[in-house]
Design an enzyme around this catalytic site. Structure first.
Site, PDB file in Angstrom:
ATOM      1  N   GLU A 172      -5.629  -7.578  -0.936  1.00 47.75           N
ATOM      2  CA  GLU A 172      -6.359  -7.450   0.330  1.00 47.75           C
ATOM      3  C   GLU A 172      -7.809  -7.093   0.042  1.00 47.75           C
ATOM      4  OE1 GLU A 172      -4.852  -4.836   3.340  1.00 47.75           O
ATOM      5  OE2 GLU A 172      -2.771  -5.481   3.051  1.00 47.75           O
TER       6      GLU A 172
ATOM      7  N   GLU B 266       0.800  -1.219   0.000  1.00 44.23           N
ATOM      8  CA  GLU B 266       0.000   0.000   0.000  1.00 44.23           C
ATOM      9  C   GLU B 266       0.841   1.282   0.000  1.00 44.23           C
ATOM     10  OE1 GLU B 266      -3.026  -0.183   3.035  1.00 44.23           O
ATOM     11  OE2 GLU B 266      -4.207  -1.602   1.859  1.00 44.23           O
TER      12      GLU B 266
END
Length: 477
Positions: free
Chosen positions: A288, A186
């Site tokens: 995710e 991320e």
């Protein structure tokens, strides 16, 4: 050894392999909502060291890591048909900030143990660097202690992460259990271009020592933005990764009711995130996703709410199936009861110790991910303050700060709640551990052993049914 072939991931025989699994968050990269502390991992470790002493603190954390993932966990994982474990890890296991040139063997010992266990159960491993020096994003899970991603502002931090990946790639070169490397979880680069440059540099450095393993590259702005990526300049043998959380799966006003309008929005959101992969002709990995679940001990509507959350998950999995060839890794495998496939028994020694603190932390709204109802503390404390602060700043600037999708309120929340207040509360939590003997610390850590945990059966059944959908008919029984 797996490799990329066009839009597919294939094995040595040329057969397509769709990776399906979960993230092992909370272990080699701890997170506050997963194991219950507040703030950032390095602060939590430091606070416990202050009250327990270095030897006992190291003993406790070592035993917690031991119990967090064992052969029993791998056996359960494989029994559900899951074939890939994403292993998030923190650079601090490999590097000390005051002596970063030395790569510590202890980090490899921790990773090797997981990889060796997975090899016995035919589970691929994706190695995920979840926290880097300076923090690659503005949130708690990059363990910087700040609300600013300094990784992008200091070339030395970027070089250190590449140095670490060269060591890891050298260590695992030729190991077929490793599906590949996820160099940066991320990332959130406000300029967008520095991420692209760093990916090119780390790819070149890894390929020099390990030319065979795949890379899994997250999009920018928390793996949701590929606007700066060039479809004509994809890196070789590389899978590109989005994260596909739906806010309808969290304790927010809109809940998933299965309407056609909601289903359309779910699909449109996913298609937006993977448009780059489609146009570039590369594989898709959803690194995710997943809803969270309400606790029936504290929420009388938990069963009805969780039924909606499971339905949302099933719809997302159906979208991935219909899109064809989408690999995924749900978040997450094990925690204290918020999101995991497996979670700690509420009557365990660890939960008995932690529950008063967790309840206070939730009342104060300190964890962004795990605080369901912040209304009271917001109304009494934060909204009056934020309203005054907003009056001091021109409205046109309220969402100028990156990420611009975050409101002014969210920016304040990150700094005051998730950094400042969480650090203070972390010292309070540490006092609950004061005077604990090694036997007591062993019992607390042992609460994470699978045989002492509970399984979220409906979630696991949904995942198992999805994996069976891809098996030949002769194996589905």
């Amino acid at each position: 050894m797996l490799r990329v072939n066009g839009t597919r991931i294939i094995n040595q025989a040329g057969d397509e392999v769709i990776l399906k699994g979960a993230g092992l968050g909370g272990m080699l990269n701890m997170e506050n909502f997963i194991t219950g502390y507040s703030g950032h991992e390095h602060e939590h470790r430091a606070a416990l060291t202050d009250v327990l002493g270095k030897e006992n603190a190291e003993f406790f954390f070592s035993r917690l890591l031991h119990y967090f993932f064992t052969e029993a966990d791998a056996e359960l994982f494989a029994s559900l048909g899951l074939n890939c474990l994403r292993v998030p890890f923190n650079y601090r296991h490999f590097m000390d900030d005051d002596n970063p040139d030395i790569i510590k063997d202890s980090g490899f010992e921790l990773l090797d143990r997981i990889v060796n266990i997975c090899s016995k159960y035919n589970i691929y491993v994706v190695l995920d660097l979840h926290a880097v020096p300076g923090g690659q994003n503005q949130d708690w899970h990059s363990d910087s202690g700040l609300s600013r991603a300094l990784f992008w502002e200091f070339r030395d931090f970027q070089d250190r992460a590449i140095q670490l990946w060269v060591a890891i790639a050298s260590h695992y070169a030729g190991n077929p259990v490793i599906a590949g490397y996820n160099p940066l979880n991320e990332p959130a680069d406000p300029q967008h271009t520095r991420l692209i440059s760093w990916y090119e540099r780390v790819e070149k450095a890894i390929r020099a020592v390990d030319p065979d393993h795949m890379l899994f590259l997250d999009g920018n702005t928390y793996a949701m933005d590929f606007s700066a990526f060039d479809t004509k300049k994809t890196l070789p043998n590389t899978v590109y990764s989005c994260h596909d959380y739906s806010m309808m799966g969290f304790p927010l006003p809109e809940q998933y009711d299965g309407t056609e309008e909601q289903k359309t929005r779910l699909r449109a959101s996913f298609e937006r995130k993977v448009r780059f992969m489609r146009e570039a002709g590369v594989p898709i990995w959803n690194g995710e996703f997943g809803p969270v679940y309400q606790d029936p001990r504290t929420d009388p509507d938990a069963e009805a709410t969780n039924t909606k959350r499971f339905a949302l998950l099933q719809e997302q999995l159906a979208i991935y199936q219909q899109c064809g060839g989408v690999s995924w890794s749900i978040w997450l495998y094990k925690d204290i009861g918020y999101q995991g496939m497996v979670y700690l028994d509420p009557e365990s020694p660890y939960m008995h110790l932690m529950r008063p603190f967790i309840e206070k932390k939730q009342r104060l709204g300190l964890d962004f991910w795990a605080c369901a109802d912040k209304t009271k503390i917001d109304d009494e404390v934060y909204q009056p303050l934020i309203s005054k602060l907003k009056e001091m700043i021109p409205e046109s600037l309220h969402q100028k700060k990156y990420p611009k999708i975050w409101t002014f309120d969210r920016q304040v929340e990150r700094v005051i709640r998730e950094c400042l207040m969480s650090e203070y509360l972390g010292w309070e939590l540490a006092e609950a551990f004061r005077g604990k003997t090694k036997e007591e610390l062993e019992s607390l850590a042992g609460s994470f052993a699978l045989e002492k945990c509970l399984k979220r059966d409906e979630l696991n059944w949904i995942l198992e049914m999805d994996t069976k959908a891809y098996l030949p008919s002769s194996k589905k029984a």
